[in-house]
Scaffold this motif. Structure first.
Motif, PDB file in Angstrom:
ATOM      1  N   GLU A 261       0.862  -1.178   0.000  1.00  0.00           N
ATOM      2  CA  GLU A 261       0.000   0.000   0.000  1.00  0.00           C
ATOM      3  C   GLU A 261       0.901   1.232   0.000  1.00  0.00           C
ATOM      4  O   GLU A 261       1.832   1.329   0.805  1.00  0.00           O
ATOM      5  CB  GLU A 261      -0.891   0.016   1.239  1.00  0.00           C
ATOM      6  CG  GLU A 261      -1.781   1.229   1.353  1.00  0.00           C
ATOM      7  CD  GLU A 261      -2.655   1.188   2.591  1.00  0.00           C
ATOM      8  OE1 GLU A 261      -3.437   2.138   2.791  1.00  0.00           O
ATOM      9  OE2 GLU A 261      -2.547   0.202   3.359  1.00  0.00           O
ATOM     10  N   TYR A 279      -2.255   3.700  -4.093  1.00  0.00           N
ATOM     11  CA  TYR A 279      -2.423   2.419  -4.760  1.00  0.00           C
ATOM     12  C   TYR A 279      -2.386   1.280  -3.745  1.00  0.00           C
ATOM     13  O   TYR A 279      -1.827   1.408  -2.648  1.00  0.00           O
ATOM     14  CB  TYR A 279      -1.346   2.202  -5.829  1.00  0.00           C
ATOM     15  CG  TYR A 279       0.060   2.205  -5.279  1.00  0.00           C
ATOM     16  CD1 TYR A 279       0.658   1.023  -4.823  1.00  0.00           C
ATOM     17  CD2 TYR A 279       0.802   3.380  -5.209  1.00  0.00           C
ATOM     18  CE1 TYR A 279       1.945   1.028  -4.311  1.00  0.00           C
ATOM     19  CE2 TYR A 279       2.094   3.390  -4.711  1.00  0.00           C
ATOM     20  CZ  TYR A 279       2.654   2.212  -4.262  1.00  0.00           C
ATOM     21  OH  TYR A 279       3.933   2.221  -3.747  1.00  0.00           O
ATOM     22  N   LEU A 280      -2.988   0.169  -4.141  1.00  0.00           N
ATOM     23  CA  LEU A 280      -2.949  -1.098  -3.411  1.00  0.00           C
ATOM     24  C   LEU A 280      -2.583  -2.196  -4.400  1.00  0.00           C
ATOM     25  O   LEU A 280      -3.127  -2.235  -5.508  1.00  0.00           O
ATOM     26  CB  LEU A 280      -4.295  -1.427  -2.764  1.00  0.00           C
ATOM     27  CG  LEU A 280      -4.786  -0.536  -1.623  1.00  0.00           C
ATOM     28  CD1 LEU A 280      -6.244  -0.870  -1.302  1.00  0.00           C
ATOM     29  CD2 LEU A 280      -3.921  -0.743  -0.391  1.00  0.00           C
ATOM     30  N   THR A 289      -4.022  -8.502  -7.951  1.00  0.00           N
ATOM     31  CA  THR A 289      -5.077  -7.489  -7.913  1.00  0.00           C
ATOM     32  C   THR A 289      -4.435  -6.136  -7.621  1.00  0.00           C
ATOM     33  O   THR A 289      -3.396  -6.045  -6.976  1.00  0.00           O
ATOM     34  CB  THR A 289      -6.133  -7.793  -6.843  1.00  0.00           C
ATOM     35  OG1 THR A 289      -5.517  -7.782  -5.545  1.00  0.00           O
ATOM     36  CG2 THR A 289      -6.766  -9.149  -7.066  1.00  0.00           C
ATOM     37  N   PHE A 290      -5.077  -5.084  -8.099  1.00  0.00           N
ATOM     38  CA  PHE A 290      -4.527  -3.748  -7.876  1.00  0.00           C
ATOM     39  C   PHE A 290      -5.653  -2.712  -7.882  1.00  0.00           C
ATOM     40  O   PHE A 290      -6.702  -2.905  -8.510  1.00  0.00           O
ATOM     41  CB  PHE A 290      -3.493  -3.397  -8.950  1.00  0.00           C
ATOM     42  CG  PHE A 290      -4.018  -3.466 -10.361  1.00  0.00           C
ATOM     43  CD1 PHE A 290      -4.607  -2.357 -10.964  1.00  0.00           C
ATOM     44  CD2 PHE A 290      -3.917  -4.639 -11.086  1.00  0.00           C
ATOM     45  CE1 PHE A 290      -5.087  -2.421 -12.251  1.00  0.00           C
ATOM     46  CE2 PHE A 290      -4.413  -4.712 -12.382  1.00  0.00           C
ATOM     47  CZ  PHE A 290      -4.993  -3.614 -12.974  1.00  0.00           C
ATOM     48  N   THR A 291      -5.423  -1.646  -7.152  1.00  0.00           N
ATOM     49  CA  THR A 291      -6.314  -0.492  -7.125  1.00  0.00           C
ATOM     50  C   THR A 291      -5.444   0.753  -7.210  1.00  0.00           C
ATOM     51  O   THR A 291      -4.444   0.874  -6.506  1.00  0.00           O
ATOM     52  CB  THR A 291      -7.146  -0.445  -5.833  1.00  0.00           C
ATOM     53  OG1 THR A 291      -7.923  -1.634  -5.734  1.00  0.00           O
ATOM     54  CG2 THR A 291      -8.069   0.770  -5.822  1.00  0.00           C
ATOM     55  N   PHE A 292      -5.837   1.681  -8.090  1.00  0.00           N
ATOM     56  CA  PHE A 292      -5.062   2.899  -8.312  1.00  0.00           C
ATOM     57  C   PHE A 292      -6.010   4.095  -8.268  1.00  0.00           C
ATOM     58  O   PHE A 292      -7.021   4.122  -8.979  1.00  0.00           O
ATOM     59  CB  PHE A 292      -4.361   2.810  -9.669  1.00  0.00           C
ATOM     60  CG  PHE A 292      -3.574   4.033 -10.041  1.00  0.00           C
ATOM     61  CD1 PHE A 292      -2.295   4.230  -9.551  1.00  0.00           C
ATOM     62  CD2 PHE A 292      -4.115   4.985 -10.895  1.00  0.00           C
ATOM     63  CE1 PHE A 292      -1.561   5.354  -9.907  1.00  0.00           C
ATOM     64  CE2 PHE A 292      -3.396   6.111 -11.249  1.00  0.00           C
ATOM     65  CZ  PHE A 292      -2.116   6.295 -10.751  1.00  0.00           C
ATOM     66  N   ASN A 293      -5.727   5.048  -7.414  1.00  0.00           N
ATOM     67  CA  ASN A 293      -6.530   6.263  -7.303  1.00  0.00           C
ATOM     68  C   ASN A 293      -5.631   7.473  -7.513  1.00  0.00           C
ATOM     69  O   ASN A 293      -4.508   7.517  -7.007  1.00  0.00           O
ATOM     70  CB  ASN A 293      -7.163   6.386  -5.905  1.00  0.00           C
ATOM     71  CG  ASN A 293      -8.295   5.401  -5.713  1.00  0.00           C
ATOM     72  OD1 ASN A 293      -9.398   5.608  -6.163  1.00  0.00           O
ATOM     73  ND2 ASN A 293      -7.982   4.302  -5.034  1.00  0.00           N
ATOM     74  N   LYS A 303     -10.247   6.185 -11.066  1.00  0.00           N
ATOM     75  CA  LYS A 303      -9.864   5.008 -10.292  1.00  0.00           C
ATOM     76  C   LYS A 303      -9.713   3.830 -11.243  1.00  0.00           C
ATOM     77  O   LYS A 303     -10.529   3.647 -12.157  1.00  0.00           O
ATOM     78  CB  LYS A 303     -10.915   4.700  -9.231  1.00  0.00           C
ATOM     79  CG  LYS A 303     -10.638   3.466  -8.405  1.00  0.00           C
ATOM     80  CD  LYS A 303     -11.718   3.270  -7.349  1.00  0.00           C
ATOM     81  CE  LYS A 303     -11.461   2.030  -6.510  1.00  0.00           C
ATOM     82  NZ  LYS A 303     -12.510   1.833  -5.487  1.00  0.00           N
ATOM     83  N   ILE A 304      -8.683   3.030 -11.046  1.00  0.00           N
ATOM     84  CA  ILE A 304      -8.467   1.816 -11.822  1.00  0.00           C
ATOM     85  C   ILE A 304      -8.460   0.632 -10.879  1.00  0.00           C
ATOM     86  O   ILE A 304      -7.739   0.625  -9.881  1.00  0.00           O
ATOM     87  CB  ILE A 304      -7.129   1.884 -12.593  1.00  0.00           C
ATOM     88  CG1 ILE A 304      -7.124   3.065 -13.567  1.00  0.00           C
ATOM     89  CG2 ILE A 304      -6.893   0.582 -13.341  1.00  0.00           C
ATOM     90  CD1 ILE A 304      -5.796   3.235 -14.283  1.00  0.00           C
ATOM     91  N   ASP A 305      -9.282  -0.368 -11.159  1.00  0.00           N
ATOM     92  CA  ASP A 305      -9.278  -1.630 -10.416  1.00  0.00           C
ATOM     93  C   ASP A 305      -9.040  -2.751 -11.406  1.00  0.00           C
ATOM     94  O   ASP A 305      -9.474  -2.679 -12.570  1.00  0.00           O
ATOM     95  CB  ASP A 305     -10.615  -1.877  -9.716  1.00  0.00           C
ATOM     96  CG  ASP A 305     -10.835  -0.920  -8.554  1.00  0.00           C
ATOM     97  OD1 ASP A 305     -10.098  -1.041  -7.591  1.00  0.00           O
ATOM     98  OD2 ASP A 305     -11.720  -0.054  -8.665  1.00  0.00           O
ATOM     99  N   ASN A 307      -7.673  -7.239 -11.872  1.00  0.00           N
ATOM    100  CA  ASN A 307      -7.038  -8.446 -11.362  1.00  0.00           C
ATOM    101  C   ASN A 307      -6.600  -9.301 -12.526  1.00  0.00           C
ATOM    102  O   ASN A 307      -7.192  -9.255 -13.616  1.00  0.00           O
ATOM    103  CB  ASN A 307      -7.974  -9.210 -10.424  1.00  0.00           C
ATOM    104  CG  ASN A 307      -9.169  -9.786 -11.132  1.00  0.00           C
ATOM    105  OD1 ASN A 307      -9.088 -10.837 -11.776  1.00  0.00           O
ATOM    106  ND2 ASN A 307     -10.314  -9.086 -11.050  1.00  0.00           N
TER     107      ASN A 307
END
Length: 309
Positions: A261, A279-280, A289-293, A303-305, A307
């Motif tokens: 994170e 990001y995560l 998996t990833f999350t981008f803000n 936001k991008i999510d 996997n």
């Protein structure tokens, strides 16, 4: 009348390579020994001094070394051993107590100003890409069945693959069940910013293959990271920002689980500027998996999510 011994022995300019077939270890250099064996046979005392010139054991050059060895009451002691490696020096003392079913161990050693060119004994690739000096402290305890080793290392300035590090410190321990180490350092030796920068973490590796660890860095300056990357092998884009991250590593050697994170404040990438980016990331052998803000200066957000499995 109790029988005993009073014997004096001297050996000068002994060729250490002659001992290699006996101990099945490669020795090189020359040595001088002076020893006395005295006392009744049940309480025989052995006391000696040794001097080695250009000592090398296997691939590892240990330079000139001297010290004292004593065997008294079934305790073998190594006293005041000292020597030189390249521009550095070392000393160690210790003992092995044979009065227990498993001989007990007690020793400590210090290495100062070790030139990391010494790594060429292990790997030419390492010695060509790592530069600096290292200080090491070792402490050994336990017994022959359950040895316990603690170590500390410190490098005031270190260069690794073109990246300069400052005030690098590492410590750890080893026993029959686990190898552990932790580290802490500032990433660059001559940062111009007053922002505190550091990189720290710890990892435990168990003998059954389980791994637990975490690492974090705070306030790394992207512009200085790129400026200090001196290798021409990669061409990095011009970026700026303040980067922080925390990561956790778990699982086993065959199935690692990595989670991170992080955030970058005041990110600029080529002509684009962003106030904050977070990001995560979660990586396992089976999926990613990833999350981008991000938020730019006009307050537009996206936001991008995703996997990958």
């Amino acid at each position: 009348l109790q029988k005993g011994m009073n014997l004096h022995a001297n050996g000068d300019m002994l060729k250490l390579k002659d001992f290699s077939p006996v101990y099945k270890i490669s020795f090189d250099g020359t040595g001088n020994t002076h020893a006395t064996l005295t006392g009744p046979y049940p309480l025989l005392l052995i006391d000696g001094d040794v001097y080695f010139n250009d000592l090398q054991i296997d691939r590892f050059p240990l330079g000139n070394m001297k010290g004292s060895v004593t065997l008294r009451d079934n305790i073998l002691s190594f006293d005041s051993f000292e020597g030189n490696i390249r521009q550095g020096n070392y000393n160690f003392s210790g003992e092995i107590n044979f009065n227990q079913p498993n001989a007990t161990l007690k020793a400590e050693a210090n290495i100062r100003n070790l030139d990391l060119e010494y790594l060429d004994a292990f790997s030419k690739n390492l010695s060509d890409n790592i530069d600096g000096t290292l200080n090491i402290a070792l402490l050994l305890s336990g017994d022959t069945n359950n040895p316990y080793l603690e170590y500390r290392m410190y490098a005031p300035k270190l260069s690794a693959w073109g990246v300069e590090l400052a005030n690098y410190a590492m410590s750890g321990k080893y026993d029959n069940t686990q190898f552990s180490f932790s580290w802490n350092h500032r990433p660059f030796a001559d940062v111009s910013s007053e922002i505190a920068q550091n990189f720290s973490g710890n990892i435990d590796i168990n003998t059954d293959g389980r791994i637990n660890g975490e690492a974090s860095f705070n306030n790394w300056l992207l512009s200085e990271m790129i400026d200090h990357q001196k290798t021409n092998q990669y061409r990095f884009p011009r970026m700026a920002g303040i980067w922080s991250q925390k990561a956790v590593l778990t699982g086993t050697l065959s199935e690692l689980d990595f989670q991170a994170e992080g955030r970058i404040d005041d990110l600029s990438f080529y002509e684009e500027s962003f106030a904050e980016t977070a990001y995560l990331v979660h990586i396992t052998p089976k999926f990613v998996t990833f999350t981008f803000n991000e938020k730019n200066n006009t307050l537009n957000r996206f936001k991008i999510d995703g996997n990958i499995s």
